[in-house]
Design a protein around this motif. Structure first.
Motif, short mmCIF file in Angstrom:
data_model
loop_
_atom_site.label_atom_id
_atom_site.label_comp_id
_atom_site.label_asym_id
_atom_site.label_seq_id
_atom_site.Cartn_x
_atom_site.Cartn_y
_atom_site.Cartn_z
N LYS A 64 -1.14 -34.67 -8.08
CA LYS A 64 -1.63 -35.28 -9.31
C LYS A 64 -2.12 -36.70 -9.00
O LYS A 64 -1.69 -37.31 -8.02
N PRO A 65 -2.99 -37.25 -9.85
CA PRO A 65 -3.42 -38.64 -9.67
C PRO A 65 -2.23 -39.60 -9.87
O PRO A 65 -1.34 -39.32 -10.68
N MET A 66 -2.22 -40.68 -9.12
CA MET A 66 -1.15 -41.67 -9.21
C MET A 66 -1.70 -43.05 -8.95
O MET A 66 -2.73 -43.20 -8.30
N ASP A 99 -12.69 -45.79 1.24
CA ASP A 99 -13.86 -46.06 2.09
C ASP A 99 -14.33 -44.80 2.81
O ASP A 99 -15.53 -44.63 3.05
N GLU A 100 -13.40 -43.92 3.14
CA GLU A 100 -13.73 -42.66 3.81
C GLU A 100 -14.21 -41.59 2.84
O GLU A 100 -14.59 -40.50 3.25
N GLY A 101 -14.16 -41.90 1.54
CA GLY A 101 -14.61 -40.95 0.54
C GLY A 101 -13.61 -39.85 0.23
O GLY A 101 -13.97 -38.84 -0.36
N LEU A 102 -12.34 -40.06 0.60
CA LEU A 102 -11.33 -39.04 0.36
C LEU A 102 -10.63 -39.20 -0.98
O LEU A 102 -10.06 -38.23 -1.50
N ILE A 103 -10.64 -40.41 -1.53
CA ILE A 103 -10.05 -40.65 -2.84
C ILE A 103 -11.00 -41.49 -3.67
O ILE A 103 -11.88 -42.17 -3.13
N SER A 104 -10.79 -41.46 -4.95
CA SER A 104 -11.53 -42.34 -5.86
C SER A 104 -10.51 -43.01 -6.78
O SER A 104 -9.40 -42.53 -6.95
N TYR A 114 -5.44 -43.38 -8.58
CA TYR A 114 -6.17 -42.75 -7.49
C TYR A 114 -6.07 -41.24 -7.59
O TYR A 114 -5.04 -40.69 -7.98
N SER A 115 -7.15 -40.58 -7.24
CA SER A 115 -7.17 -39.12 -7.18
C SER A 115 -8.02 -38.69 -6.01
O SER A 115 -8.86 -39.44 -5.51
N LEU A 116 -7.80 -37.46 -5.55
CA LEU A 116 -8.56 -36.94 -4.42
C LEU A 116 -9.98 -36.58 -4.85
O LEU A 116 -10.19 -36.06 -5.95
N THR A 117 -10.92 -36.82 -3.97
CA THR A 117 -12.29 -36.34 -4.16
C THR A 117 -12.34 -34.91 -3.60
O THR A 117 -11.33 -34.40 -3.10
N GLU A 118 -13.50 -34.29 -3.64
CA GLU A 118 -13.65 -32.95 -3.05
C GLU A 118 -13.33 -32.99 -1.56
O GLU A 118 -12.64 -32.11 -1.04
N SER A 119 -13.79 -34.03 -0.86
CA SER A 119 -13.50 -34.17 0.57
C SER A 119 -12.00 -34.37 0.79
O SER A 119 -11.43 -33.84 1.74
#
Length: 192
Positions: A64-66, A99-104, A114-119
């Motif tokens: 879940k987002p945290m 920065d790596e595009g793994l979270i937004s 914060y939550s995970l992106t598709e990557s």
């Protein structure tokens, strides 16, 4: 001072001087408080490996987002208090993952969640068969490795307070209580 215990179960107390080593009660209590503090200040139990903060964050955000504090608290809880990463390790890792595009991050009520992106979700799925860092390091087991050092530090702080503000009689009473506590701890270890 090495911080290691050098007394025995049958006598001598803490350290080479022990409770009956020729000091007045205040000096013995002072030495005991210092030794307790040094013993419990050390890191105990398994250590986490480099990169575990990163993997822990990804694992938690897959659920879940945290926000950052929730991540720190959740790692502390899941490791039974044995691993509580600092904000100084969690927040830079969150920035790196962003920065790596793994979270937004989304700002709501003044907090970044914060939550995970598709990557990020793909990376979480790729490592789903691996144990979470608190499990792989042996930190999440039934033994609460974090509780004993915390209790020991609280005991050392109480002993230091008696040393600082107690009367000579109170210091003598405290020495007797601590000596009895040491004997009881060894009794626990002697049980099957």
């Amino acid at each position: 001072m090495s911080g290691s215990y050098s007394g025995s179960a049958s006598g001598g107390g803490f350290g080479s001087r022990g409770f009956d080593g020729g000091f007045g009660g205040g000096q013995r209590l002072s030495d005991l408080a210092d030794q307790l503090h040094a013993m419990f200040e050390q890191r105990v139990g398994p250590r986490v490996a480099r990169g575990d903060v990163r993997q822990a964050i990804i694992t938690l955000l897959a659920e879940k987002p945290m926000h950052g504090y929730q991540i720190i608290a959740e790692i502390d809880t899941r490791s039974s208090g044995a691993w509580k990463p600092s904000a100084g390790s969690v927040y830079p890792t969150l920035q790196l993952l962003a920065d790596e595009g793994l979270i937004s991050a989304e700002v709501a009520d003044g907090r970044k969640t914060y939550s995970l992106t598709e990557s990020g979700r793909a990376e979480a799925d790729a490592s789903a068969d691996r144990a979470a860092p608190w499990e792989a390091s042996g930190l999440g087991g039934a033994r609460n490795l974090g509780a004993l050092p915390k209790a020991g530090m609280a005991l050392a702080q109480a002993a230091a307070q008696v040393r600082t503000t107690g009367t000579p009689e109170q210091v003598d009473q405290a020495v007797k209580v601590l000596d009895e506590a040491r004997r009881k701890l060894y009794t626990i270890l002697a049980q099957d």
